[in-house]
Write an enzyme that holds these catalytic residues in place. Structure first.
Site, PDB file in Angstrom:
ATOM      1  N   ILE A 187       0.833  -1.234   0.295  1.00 40.55           N
ATOM      2  CA  ILE A 187       0.322  -0.226   0.281  1.00 40.55           C
ATOM      3  C   ILE A 187       1.034   1.222  -0.318  1.00 40.55           C
ATOM      4  O   ILE A 187       0.419   2.125  -0.727  1.00 40.55           O
ATOM      5  CB  ILE A 187      -1.261   0.155   1.188  1.00 40.55           C
ATOM      6  N   THR A 208      -4.119   5.267   7.832  1.00 40.32           N
ATOM      7  CA  THR A 208      -5.177   4.190   7.207  1.00 40.32           C
ATOM      8  C   THR A 208      -4.767   3.283   7.056  1.00 40.32           C
ATOM      9  O   THR A 208      -5.639   1.702   6.824  1.00 40.32           O
ATOM     10  CB  THR A 208      -5.426   4.289   5.831  1.00 40.32           C
ATOM     11  N   SER A 209      -4.113   3.001   8.286  1.00 37.77           N
ATOM     12  CA  SER A 209      -3.505   1.863   9.011  1.00 37.77           C
ATOM     13  C   SER A 209      -4.460   1.034   9.501  1.00 37.77           C
ATOM     14  O   SER A 209      -5.083   0.375   9.505  1.00 37.77           O
ATOM     15  CB  SER A 209      -1.863   1.307   8.621  1.00 37.77           C
ATOM     16  N   ARG A 210      -3.772   1.103  11.009  1.00 41.69           N
ATOM     17  CA  ARG A 210      -4.772   0.587  12.438  1.00 41.69           C
ATOM     18  C   ARG A 210      -4.203   1.453  13.777  1.00 41.69           C
ATOM     19  O   ARG A 210      -3.138   1.754  13.395  1.00 41.69           O
ATOM     20  CB  ARG A 210      -3.549  -1.103  12.771  1.00 41.69           C
ATOM     21  N   ASP A 238      -8.690   6.125   8.781  1.00 46.92           N
ATOM     22  CA  ASP A 238      -9.197   6.097   8.344  1.00 46.92           C
ATOM     23  C   ASP A 238      -9.626   4.744   9.637  1.00 46.92           C
ATOM     24  O   ASP A 238     -10.753   3.610   9.023  1.00 46.92           O
ATOM     25  CB  ASP A 238      -8.951   4.952   7.319  1.00 46.92           C
ATOM     26  N   HIS A 242     -13.021   3.141   8.641  1.00 49.95           N
ATOM     27  CA  HIS A 242     -12.418   1.791   8.298  1.00 49.95           C
ATOM     28  C   HIS A 242     -12.899   1.596   6.519  1.00 49.95           C
ATOM     29  O   HIS A 242     -12.981  -0.011   6.748  1.00 49.95           O
ATOM     30  CB  HIS A 242     -12.559   0.254   8.907  1.00 49.95           C
ATOM     31  N   GLN A 243     -13.473   1.693   5.751  1.00 46.90           N
ATOM     32  CA  GLN A 243     -13.832   2.373   4.670  1.00 46.90           C
ATOM     33  C   GLN A 243     -12.129   1.832   3.549  1.00 46.90           C
ATOM     34  O   GLN A 243     -13.161   2.023   2.406  1.00 46.90           O
ATOM     35  CB  GLN A 243     -14.075   2.841   4.551  1.00 46.90           C
TER      36      GLN A 243
HETATM   37  P1  NAD Z   1       2.534  -4.397   3.800  1.00 44.87           P
HETATM   38  O1  NAD Z   1       3.180  -5.767   4.692  1.00 44.87           O
HETATM   39  O2  NAD Z   1       3.014  -5.194   1.807  1.00 44.87           O
HETATM   40  O3  NAD Z   1       3.294  -3.857   3.870  1.00 44.87           O
HETATM   41  C1  NAD Z   1       4.413  -3.481   5.021  1.00 44.87           C
HETATM   42  C2  NAD Z   1       5.478  -2.849   5.296  1.00 44.87           C
HETATM   43  O4  NAD Z   1       5.635  -2.053   6.524  1.00 44.87           O
HETATM   44  C3  NAD Z   1       6.445  -3.225   4.244  1.00 44.87           C
HETATM   45  O5  NAD Z   1       7.110  -2.862   4.096  1.00 44.87           O
HETATM   46  C4  NAD Z   1       7.487  -3.542   6.267  1.00 44.87           C
HETATM   47  O6  NAD Z   1       8.267  -3.840   6.012  1.00 44.87           O
HETATM   48  C5  NAD Z   1       6.979  -2.813   6.874  1.00 44.87           C
HETATM   49  N1  NAD Z   1       7.143  -2.527   8.560  1.00 44.87           N
HETATM   50  C6  NAD Z   1       7.359  -3.753   8.976  1.00 44.87           C
HETATM   51  N2  NAD Z   1       7.474  -3.511   9.931  1.00 44.87           N
HETATM   52  C7  NAD Z   1       8.419  -1.975  10.369  1.00 44.87           C
HETATM   53  C8  NAD Z   1       8.404  -1.024  11.419  1.00 44.87           C
HETATM   54  N3  NAD Z   1       8.758  -1.116  12.469  1.00 44.87           N
HETATM   55  N4  NAD Z   1       8.620  -0.132  10.824  1.00 44.87           N
HETATM   56  C9  NAD Z   1       8.220   0.307   9.566  1.00 44.87           C
HETATM   57  N5  NAD Z   1       7.699  -0.196   8.427  1.00 44.87           N
HETATM   58  C10 NAD Z   1       7.571  -2.022   8.603  1.00 44.87           C
HETATM   59  O7  NAD Z   1       1.396  -4.147   4.009  1.00 44.87           O
HETATM   60  P2  NAD Z   1       0.324  -3.762   3.353  1.00 44.87           P
HETATM   61  O8  NAD Z   1      -0.693  -4.867   2.561  1.00 44.87           O
HETATM   62  O9  NAD Z   1       1.248  -2.546   2.618  1.00 44.87           O
HETATM   63  O10 NAD Z   1      -1.024  -2.746   4.544  1.00 44.87           O
HETATM   64  C11 NAD Z   1       0.324  -2.097   5.163  1.00 44.87           C
HETATM   65  C12 NAD Z   1      -1.043  -1.684   6.339  1.00 44.87           C
HETATM   66  O11 NAD Z   1      -2.040  -1.167   6.309  1.00 44.87           O
HETATM   67  C13 NAD Z   1      -1.443  -3.173   6.903  1.00 44.87           C
HETATM   68  O12 NAD Z   1      -0.962  -3.456   7.974  1.00 44.87           O
HETATM   69  C14 NAD Z   1      -3.013  -2.988   7.602  1.00 44.87           C
HETATM   70  O13 NAD Z   1      -2.999  -2.688   8.888  1.00 44.87           O
HETATM   71  C15 NAD Z   1      -3.307  -1.387   6.630  1.00 44.87           C
HETATM   72  N6  NAD Z   1      -4.415  -1.934   6.508  1.00 44.87           N
HETATM   73  C16 NAD Z   1      -5.686  -1.316   6.047  1.00 44.87           C
HETATM   74  C17 NAD Z   1      -7.409  -1.116   5.696  1.00 44.87           C
HETATM   75  C18 NAD Z   1      -8.166  -0.250   6.107  1.00 44.87           C
HETATM   76  O14 NAD Z   1      -9.627  -0.394   5.244  1.00 44.87           O
HETATM   77  N7  NAD Z   1      -8.207   0.569   6.537  1.00 44.87           N
HETATM   78  C19 NAD Z   1      -6.891  -2.608   4.624  1.00 44.87           C
HETATM   79  C20 NAD Z   1      -6.339  -3.278   4.489  1.00 44.87           C
HETATM   80  C21 NAD Z   1      -4.216  -3.158   5.131  1.00 44.87           C
END
Ligand code: NAD
Length: 335
Positions: free
Chosen positions: A157, A235-237, A261, A298-299
């Site tokens: 993402i 938009t992560s957690r 989000d 969370h959309q």
């Molecule tokens: P991904 O695993 O492809 O990417 C996560 C990145 O974070 C990786 O490059 C990883 O190396 C890095 N990372 C790991 N530990 C770290 C740290 N300590 N410090 C900094 N970076 C670190 O995951 P993604 O598919 O890109 O998803 C990212 C996040 O988005 C998910 O973890 C999830 O929480 C969130 N998400 C949110 C929604 C939503 O609807 N809002 C939907 C899907 C995912």
């Protein structure tokens, strides 16, 4: 196979029925609007498969009830699995599968939507024009072109988000525990440590997973290092951000814009209609009251493309289990 789909919304039914109809031997899907938790687990009696989402509570008590009633597989229709007690699942002989990736574009594009909304104050402009007020006072924005954007987590993402912001003409700063060359290759992009990212960025966007080491990665100390008026996007957690410190940051003017989000205590609020109730979460209500805060529930994942991919992968995960094939997307305890 008989599948009990918990916490189902009308859109789940639509996309799951469509994906199920595509397969050779469809599964028998039964939808329950209620979330799975210890009190509702007995509804799954006689279902070998239980399908759950992010806020279902798949704890030890729930798993023991499910196992006693014949459940063999938990199929998560999401990527995260922090709501499943994997140790107990293993002990009671229940396998767990998930959808590790669906559409990263959905989340990256929603992130950009929050940035544009906050910057150009579209949330205010929409209401103003509806009231036949065409004045511009208070709607002043800034060009994204030439600003510095800090991307924390340059995975699937984060990389797509970085590409989009590169397209706007932004300078990119990245921070990742595992840097990847593709980020640098975008051009005008470099990896820095967190203090430099915090102090140099005009916009900071979180795309790393929630881990013990990333919990409250945005805290009082981080905010103290940021530029005055910074835009913060999550938009992560939710628990990546210490909400109380962010509120202080907004009140002091360091955080000039906040777009989220996800929210630390979202389990008790999101995906439900509380419009006839009094919300008891004072912290959330305070956040809502600031004019420079935009919250969505969370959309970010919620596109047709993502829901199609989630439903298709979930059906494939269940079919593999039924046919006794090796599981493509298992969730297991690290041994
Ligand atoms: P991904 O695993 O492809 O990417 C996560 C990145 O974070 C990786 O490059 C990883 O190396 C890095 N990372 C790991 N530990 C770290 C740290 N300590 N410090 C900094 N970076 C670190 O995951 P993604 O598919 O890109 O998803 C990212 C996040 O988005 C998910 O973890 C999830 O929480 C969130 N998400 C949110 C929604 C939503 O609807 N809002 C939907 C899907 C995912």
């Amino acid at each position: 196979m008989k599948v009990a789909v918990f916490g189902s919304q009308p859109y789940d039914t639509k996309f799951f029925d469509a994906a199920n109809a595509q397969g050779g031997s469809p599964h028998e899907l039964v939808y329950f609007e209620t979330r799975l938790r210890a009190k509702t687990a007995s509804l799954a009696a006689g279902f070998p498969v239980v399908c759950v989402f992010v806020n279902d509570e798949v704890d030890a008590t729930t798993l023991k009830t499910l196992a006693a009633n014949g459940t063999k597989l938990i199929a998560l229709r999401c990527a995260g699995f922090n709501n499943v007690d994997l140790k107990t699942a293993e002990e009671v002989g229940i396998s767990v599968v998930r959808v590790p990736a669906y559409s990263p574009y959905s989340v990256a594009e929603h992130t950009v939507g929050l940035i544009l909304t906050l910057n150009r104050k579209l949330h205010k402009a929409y209401n103003r024009v509806r009231e036949d007020n065409f004045t511009l006072n208070g709607l002043l924005g800034f060009d994204l072109h030439g600003t510095t954007v800090g991307v924390i987590g340059t995975g699937k993402i984060g990389m797509i988000f970085a590409q989009i912001m590169h397209g706007f003409g932004c300078h990119l700063l990245g921070y990742d525990a595992y840097p990847n060359d593709d980020f640098i290759k975008l051009g005008d992009a470099r990896y820095v440590d967190l203090p430099e990212l915090f102090s140099q960025s005009d916009i900071i966007s979180l795309h790393c997973p929630l881990l013990p080491e990333t919990h409250h990665i945005i805290n009082q100390n981080a905010i103290a290092q940021m530029k005055r008026g910074v835009m913060l996007i999550n938009t992560s957690r939710g628990p990546l951000v210490d909400t109380v410190s962010v509120i202080e940051g907004i009140k002091s003017g360091i955080i000039g814009y906040l777009g989220i989000d996800v929210y630390e205590q979202e389990e008790t609020l999101f995906f439900e209609d509380w419009s006839d109730e009094i919300i008891q979460d004072d912290t959330f209500q305070l956040l809502q009251s600031f004019q420079n805060v935009v919250i969505t529930g969370h959309q970010a994942f919620f596109t047709q493309n993502a829901l199609t991919a989630i439903a298709e992968t979930t059906m494939a995960n269940i079919s593999e289990f039924e046919e006794g094939k090796p599981l493509t997307n298992p969730v297991k305890l690290p041994h």
